[in-house]
Design an enzyme around this catalytic site. Structure first.
Site, PDB file in Angstrom:
ATOM      1  N   HIS A  21      13.268  46.364   1.701  1.00 58.86           N
ATOM      2  CA  HIS A  21      14.728  46.703   2.096  1.00 58.86           C
ATOM      3  C   HIS A  21      15.849  46.055   1.653  1.00 58.86           C
ATOM      4  O   HIS A  21      16.064  45.208   2.329  1.00 58.86           O
ATOM      5  CB  HIS A  21      14.438  47.047   3.556  1.00 58.86           C
ATOM      6  CG  HIS A  21      15.860  47.899   4.322  1.00 58.86           C
ATOM      7  ND1 HIS A  21      15.383  48.994   4.893  1.00 58.86           N
ATOM      8  CD2 HIS A  21      16.951  47.959   4.225  1.00 58.86           C
ATOM      9  CE1 HIS A  21      16.441  49.766   5.362  1.00 58.86           C
ATOM     10  NE2 HIS A  21      17.615  48.725   4.776  1.00 58.86           N
ATOM     11  N   HIS A  23      19.630  46.713  -0.467  1.00 61.36           N
ATOM     12  CA  HIS A  23      20.685  47.603  -1.036  1.00 61.36           C
ATOM     13  C   HIS A  23      21.210  46.958  -2.144  1.00 61.36           C
ATOM     14  O   HIS A  23      21.953  45.610  -2.042  1.00 61.36           O
ATOM     15  CB  HIS A  23      21.625  47.987   0.248  1.00 61.36           C
ATOM     16  CG  HIS A  23      21.214  48.915   1.277  1.00 61.36           C
ATOM     17  ND1 HIS A  23      21.397  50.086   1.013  1.00 61.36           N
ATOM     18  CD2 HIS A  23      20.627  48.544   2.090  1.00 61.36           C
ATOM     19  CE1 HIS A  23      20.724  50.730   2.083  1.00 61.36           C
ATOM     20  NE2 HIS A  23      20.137  49.578   2.899  1.00 61.36           N
ATOM     21  N   ASP A  25      23.941  48.009  -3.505  1.00 60.12           N
ATOM     22  CA  ASP A  25      25.370  47.508  -3.167  1.00 60.12           C
ATOM     23  C   ASP A  25      25.874  46.654  -2.275  1.00 60.12           C
ATOM     24  O   ASP A  25      27.009  46.357  -2.029  1.00 60.12           O
ATOM     25  CB  ASP A  25      26.201  48.696  -3.199  1.00 60.12           C
ATOM     26  CG  ASP A  25      25.209  49.933  -2.079  1.00 60.12           C
ATOM     27  OD1 ASP A  25      24.193  49.502  -2.048  1.00 60.12           O
ATOM     28  OD2 ASP A  25      26.066  50.628  -1.555  1.00 60.12           O
ATOM     29  N   GLY A 183      23.106  55.465   6.004  1.00 62.52           N
ATOM     30  CA  GLY A 183      24.206  55.997   6.468  1.00 62.52           C
ATOM     31  C   GLY A 183      24.157  56.109   7.873  1.00 62.52           C
ATOM     32  O   GLY A 183      23.033  55.735   8.452  1.00 62.52           O
ATOM     33  N   HIS A 210      15.904  55.552   6.603  1.00 61.16           N
ATOM     34  CA  HIS A 210      16.751  54.623   7.997  1.00 61.16           C
ATOM     35  C   HIS A 210      16.485  55.431   9.303  1.00 61.16           C
ATOM     36  O   HIS A 210      17.308  56.526   9.371  1.00 61.16           O
ATOM     37  CB  HIS A 210      18.078  54.387   7.469  1.00 61.16           C
ATOM     38  CG  HIS A 210      18.344  53.358   6.263  1.00 61.16           C
ATOM     39  ND1 HIS A 210      17.950  53.753   4.933  1.00 61.16           N
ATOM     40  CD2 HIS A 210      19.123  52.241   6.560  1.00 61.16           C
ATOM     41  CE1 HIS A 210      18.376  52.540   4.523  1.00 61.16           C
ATOM     42  NE2 HIS A 210      18.949  51.649   5.228  1.00 61.16           N
ATOM     43  N   GLU A 213      17.826  52.167  13.889  1.00 59.92           N
ATOM     44  CA  GLU A 213      18.942  50.906  13.623  1.00 59.92           C
ATOM     45  C   GLU A 213      19.876  50.950  14.671  1.00 59.92           C
ATOM     46  O   GLU A 213      19.848  50.555  15.563  1.00 59.92           O
ATOM     47  CB  GLU A 213      19.135  51.024  12.197  1.00 59.92           C
ATOM     48  CG  GLU A 213      20.366  49.786  12.228  1.00 59.92           C
ATOM     49  CD  GLU A 213      20.728  49.772  10.663  1.00 59.92           C
ATOM     50  OE1 GLU A 213      21.385  48.696  10.298  1.00 59.92           O
ATOM     51  OE2 GLU A 213      20.774  50.783   9.867  1.00 59.92           O
ATOM     52  N   ASP A 302      18.221  43.507   3.768  1.00 60.64           N
ATOM     53  CA  ASP A 302      19.070  44.573   4.015  1.00 60.64           C
ATOM     54  C   ASP A 302      20.297  44.265   2.978  1.00 60.64           C
ATOM     55  O   ASP A 302      20.416  45.000   1.994  1.00 60.64           O
ATOM     56  CB  ASP A 302      19.750  44.638   5.697  1.00 60.64           C
ATOM     57  CG  ASP A 302      20.212  46.123   5.710  1.00 60.64           C
ATOM     58  OD1 ASP A 302      19.964  47.149   4.819  1.00 60.64           O
ATOM     59  OD2 ASP A 302      20.595  46.088   7.051  1.00 60.64           O
TER      60      ASP A 302
END
Length: 365
Positions: A21, A23, A25, A183, A210, A213, A302
């Site tokens: 996991h 990202h 970006d 998101g 996701h 969370e 993350d």
């Protein structure tokens, strides 16, 4: 399983790690953001790498997931051209390899990289070109090899999830191993995207969601029982279905029992969870109890930029908070590799030929 002496940062960095996991970006180098922003004329909140790096971590350290997500405006803005995507992906691979990562699944939302005229296919190919360049650079350097694959993400609040699922399947033999939605969870249930998940299942393809969370047990339940997720992105709120009694006895609710019984992988991200308010602190993070109860726990970064983190830092924090030793780190690493979306023979080869021998040597050392 804890060992009597704490591990050093150097020891932790040297052992193999598996990352599920992360990202794309959320892991840019601040210096790279500055250069790319200058090329595209994007204004940034700081004008030197050190200050910009601090701005990202301080802005993300708000206890609010929506505020945390706002920091991505600046990283996504400099990832709109093919050459920029290629560079970011290449540097991602190099940074992960330097941190001891031997296998990683890096996710991003192709739909967020179309502002300069790229097509979805061009975005995926540009990222793959960068991954290929990065793995080639690492191999040429003579270090431990790293395998990096793509996860394509659709945004929960948008309406392109079926299209992104089709994109993931179309590129499944060219570096893409799965699909994800991400998101803000509240108000955007995963069940809005059932068509995308059904497409993945009909295509014999893998996906993670996701869930659990910022939102609680209903998010996890929907992801598993309505959508059929292979893994849970975060899943930290599963702790809400676990009761620890005064005498130390632990009682699992129906959902927590199902998750443990089925060995559903939890993509836990300790520092990120603290930043977004999903956990009060590392010491109070549910990962300690979940690991003790033998859930399929994995450790992840993350967003390395926003959390100012790395796999080494995440593991170091768990060593300090819970007294974990090399056996524990090996356990979560094997958990992660077992849960990866590459084919079984590839998973087994990395476990048996890379992870286990390196940890055996470290334990002897």
């Amino acid at each position: 399983m804890a060992e009597p002496t704490a591990l050093t940062t150097a020891q932790i960095r040297s052992v193999p790690k598996v990352l599920l996991h992360d990202h794309l970006d959320g892991g840019l180098r601040p210096a790279t953001i500055l250069e790319l922003a200058d090329e595209v004329g994007h204004a940034l909140p700081a004008d030197d790498a050190a200050s910009l790096g601090r701005w990202f971590t301080e802005s993300a350290d708000s206890g609010s997931l929506p505020r945390y997500l706002e920091t991505f405006d600046h990283t996504v803005a400099v990832m709109q051209r093919a050459d920029h995507l290629r560079r970011v992906a290449r540097e991602c691979v190099e940074d992960l390899a330097a941190d001891g990562v031997v296998y990683a699944e890096v996710r991003y939302a192709p739909e967020q990289h179309l502002a300069a005229g790229l097509t979805l296919d061009e975005v995926v190919r540009a990222v793959q070109d960068g991954i290929d360049e990065g793995t080639g650079t690492v191999a040429a350097g003579g270090g431990r090899a790293v395998v990096v694959r793509q996860l394509l993400t659709a945004m929960r609040h948008a309406a392109r999830s079926r299209e992104i699922a089709e994109l993931a399947v179309a590129h499944r033999d060219a570096g893409v191993v799965g699909f994800d939605i991400a998101g803000a969870e509240a108000g955007y249930p995963s069940t809005r995207h059932l068509d995308a998940f059904e497409h993945m299942k009909r295509s014999n393809a893998h996906f993670t969601i996701h869930a659990g969370e910022a939102f609680g047990l209903p998010s996890i339940w929907e992801a598993l029982q309505w959508c059929g997720a292979d893994r849970l992105g975060h899943g930290v709120r599963l702790i809400d279905d676990i009761e620890v009694l005064d005498d130390g006895e632990v009682r699992l609710g129906r959902l927590a029992s199902y998750v443990r019984d089925r060995r559903v992988p939890l993509e836990l991200c300790p520092h990120s969870n603290v930043q977004t308010g999903a956990a009060a602190s590392i010491a109070e993070h549910p990962i300690g109890l979940l690991a003790r109860l033998k859930f399929r726990v994995t450790v992840n970064t993350d967003n390395r930029l926003m959390s100012g983190t790395s796999m080494t830092r995440e593991m170091q924090a768990l060593v300090e908070a819970f007294g974990w030793g090399l056996e524990d780190l090996r356990w979560v690493t094997v958990n992660a590799m077992k849960s990866a979306f590459v084919h079984f023979d590839q998973r087994l080869a990395i476990i048996e030929d890379v992870v286990k021998p390196a940890y055996a040597e470290a334990l002897r050392g």
